[in-house]
Design an enzyme around this catalytic site. Structure first.
Site, PDB file in Angstrom:
ATOM      1  N   HIS A 277      -6.288  -7.221  -0.666  1.00  0.00           N
ATOM      2  CA  HIS A 277      -6.347  -5.852  -0.889  1.00  0.00           C
ATOM      3  C   HIS A 277      -5.665  -5.617  -1.963  1.00  0.00           C
ATOM      4  CE1 HIS A 277      -6.912  -5.990   3.670  1.00  0.00           C
ATOM      5  NE2 HIS A 277      -7.786  -5.657   3.546  1.00  0.00           N
TER       6      HIS A 277
ATOM      7  N   ASP B 260      -4.810 -12.502   3.433  1.00  0.00           N
ATOM      8  CA  ASP B 260      -6.155 -12.148   3.998  1.00  0.00           C
ATOM      9  C   ASP B 260      -7.534 -12.387   3.000  1.00  0.00           C
ATOM     10  OD1 ASP B 260      -4.957 -10.387   2.370  1.00  0.00           O
ATOM     11  OD2 ASP B 260      -4.694  -8.726   3.645  1.00  0.00           O
TER      12      ASP B 260
ATOM     13  N   HIS C 223       0.904  -1.283   0.021  1.00  0.00           N
ATOM     14  CA  HIS C 223       0.026  -0.016   0.273  1.00  0.00           C
ATOM     15  C   HIS C 223       0.799   1.407   0.072  1.00  0.00           C
ATOM     16  CE1 HIS C 223      -3.699  -2.234   0.421  1.00  0.00           C
ATOM     17  NE2 HIS C 223      -3.508  -2.831   1.645  1.00  0.00           N
TER      18      HIS C 223
ATOM     19  N   ASP D 183      -2.746 -10.779  -2.290  1.00  0.00           N
ATOM     20  CA  ASP D 183      -3.365 -10.232  -1.100  1.00  0.00           C
ATOM     21  C   ASP D 183      -4.706  -9.674  -1.314  1.00  0.00           C
ATOM     22  OD1 ASP D 183      -2.093  -8.609   1.691  1.00  0.00           O
ATOM     23  OD2 ASP D 183      -4.086  -7.685   0.758  1.00  0.00           O
TER      24      ASP D 183
END
Ligand SMILES: [Zn+2]
Length: 309
Positions: free
Chosen positions: A165, A246, A126, A163
């Site tokens: 995200h 995740d 991120h 991931d």
């Protein structure tokens, strides 16, 4: 050929505070899982500190110096945004996480190992060039890719990210640079809100959003039908994996229904892809994963597949 495992105790000393999901116990859970007898053949090494020169291939120098200047007292934390927090040990942890990605690239590009895994935190995908975000302080995967280009003569590097995200930071680093491919599957809608299928960069970005509730079958299809063929067409010299776990059904931060067996399947498929494209060169690094038990089991499944494939 053995798999290289890079980690460092300093990565346990980044502590964003009580009740923060990106907690030191995440790494303890990963290392405990990788301590099982079946992993005796992993070659373990200490993650070095990344240098300013290595970091500034991705981040502006004033960003790097600003992050490294944040050294709270042992009982204090400094919040950089609503969920990105630094403690006294964070700067070294971030340097070790980035340094692990560098050392992993060195080992794989020199042909000492075919695969390497970095069990480190904080995560990186991120983090934008000049903005910490989403628990991330340095863009570890991007730093690895740039190092492969700058030091080892890699012309093209593919970064793939499973991931749950979207890796907005990695995408931001390279959306105008056709020498790096970025492919991601992720839940959408979900934090950070980027990763629409219409975001193509300069033809080097491939986003495959998945709806909440998507299962392992949909997850596998995103990769087998879309991302893996695109990487193969790109023909990279190195495959970097942003390995977040995740998307697991047990994860508290998202709503996909992926299982360990799906992470193992994808890892084997990515290793086979690397074998076809780039002499098997795979550098993988831990991103998210917030259910401690599922994270340990999923990382074990991923590393087991790296060793087997
Ligand atoms: Zn995540």
């Amino acid at each position: 050929m053995s798999v290289l495992l890079l980690t460092h105790r300093a990565c346990l000393h980044h502590d964003p505070g009580p009740h923060h999901p990106e907690c030191p116990d995440r790494l303890r859970s990963v290392l405990k899982a990788l301590d099982a007898g079946e992993f005796v053949d992993l070659i373990r090494d200490q993650a070095p500190l990344a240098t300013v020169e290595q970091l500034t291939r991705v981040h502006p120098e004033n960003y790097v110096s600003a992050i490294l200047a944040i050294r709270p007292e042992p009982d204090e934390t400094v919040a950089l945004d609503g969920d990105t927090v630094m403690s006294w040990g964070s700067a070294e942890a971030a340097l070790r996480a980035a340094g692990a990605s560098i050392a992993a690239v060195d080992a794989v590009m020199k042909g000492e190992f075919r695969r390497a895994f970095c069990a480190t935190r904080p995560p990186g995908h991120h983090c934008e060039p000049a903005r910490p975000m989403g628990f991330c302080l340095f863009a570890n995967a991007a730093i690895a890719a740039r190092h492969a280009q700058a030091v080892h003569g890699a012309r093209r590097v593919a970064i793939v990210d499973f991931d749950v995200h979207h890796g907005n930071g990695t995408q931001a680093c390279f959306e105008a640079d056709g020498s790096i491919f970025y492919g991601s599957s992720h839940q959408w809608p979900l934090y950070p809100g980027t990763g629409d299928a219409a975001e193509h960069g300069v033809g080097n970005i491939l986003n495959v959003p998945l709806p909440p509730g998507a299962d392992g079958e949909a997850f596998r299809a995103a990769w087998v039908d879309h991302i893996i063929p695109a990487v193969e067409a790109f023909a990279p010299d190195l495959l970097v994996i942003s390995a977040g776990f995740d998307a697991h059904a047990a994860d508290p931060l998202a709503q996909l229904r992926v299982r360990e067996v799906d992470f193992a399947y994808l890892t084997e498929a990515l290793c086979a892809l690397a074998d076809r494209c780039c002499e098997g060169r795979v550098v993988s690094m831990l991103e998210g994963g917030y259910d401690l038990e599922a994270l340990g089991r999923s990382t074990a499944a991923h590393v087991r597949a790296l060793m087997r494939a």
